[in-house]
Design a protein around this motif. Structure first.
Motif, short mmCIF file in Angstrom:
data_model
loop_
_atom_site.label_atom_id
_atom_site.label_comp_id
_atom_site.label_asym_id
_atom_site.label_seq_id
_atom_site.Cartn_x
_atom_site.Cartn_y
_atom_site.Cartn_z
N THR A 105 0.80 -1.23 0.00
CA THR A 105 0.00 0.00 0.00
C THR A 105 0.83 1.28 0.00
O THR A 105 0.28 2.37 0.07
N GLU A 108 -0.26 4.31 -2.26
CA GLU A 108 -1.62 4.88 -2.21
C GLU A 108 -1.53 6.40 -2.18
O GLU A 108 -0.75 6.98 -1.43
N TRP A 133 -4.38 1.29 -9.48
CA TRP A 133 -3.83 1.52 -8.14
C TRP A 133 -2.55 0.73 -7.89
O TRP A 133 -1.70 1.15 -7.12
#
Length: 136
Positions: A105, A108, A133
């Protein structure tokens, strides 16, 4: 009939990998799975990484299984990997560390930051990158 050519291809998928032997006799290609393995990310201090040492081990296992089954005359070895991640190399072309896994992540919100510097349209025009993403 002429020489048979043998190609060993490794496919590293997001959660599994395999070694496939392709044999070409001049007219047709036959495929045989030689090795299959799990390809799991590793969590290191809360970050997801590819386990490159494990992947190197699995490459050697695939080659060994070919050799042990009588397929010692491999003409070529190729590796197909994920297309969204990268490994950083030092000035001697040595891998600095395990590459981050695309499911990590850490990126992000980075598209929004990048678009503050360069418009989205310009990035796409220059790179053709899909704005997913997981793309690094």
């Amino acid at each position: 009939m002429g020489k048979k050519y043998k190609f060993l291809a490794f496919d590293f998928g997001a959660s599994s990998g395999r070694a496939m032997l392709a044999t070409f006799d001049g007219e047709k290609i036959t495929l045989e799975e030689k090795h299959r393995f799990s390809n799991d990310p590793v969590n290191i201090n809360g970050d997801l990484h590819w386990d490159v040492l494990r992947l190197f081990f699995e490459i050697k296992q695939g080659i060994l299984k070919c050799a042990n089954s009588g397929d010692r005359d491999i003409d070529c070895i190729g590796i197909d990997t994920w297309g969204v991640d990268y490994g950083l190399l030092d000035e001697n072309d040595k891998l600095i560390g395990n590459p981050y896994h695309y499911r990590d992540t850490r990126t992000e919100g980075m598209y929004d930051e990048a678009f503050k510097l360069v418009p989205k349209e310009e990035i796409f025009k220059e790179t053709g990158i899909a704005f997913n993403w997981f793309n690094t």
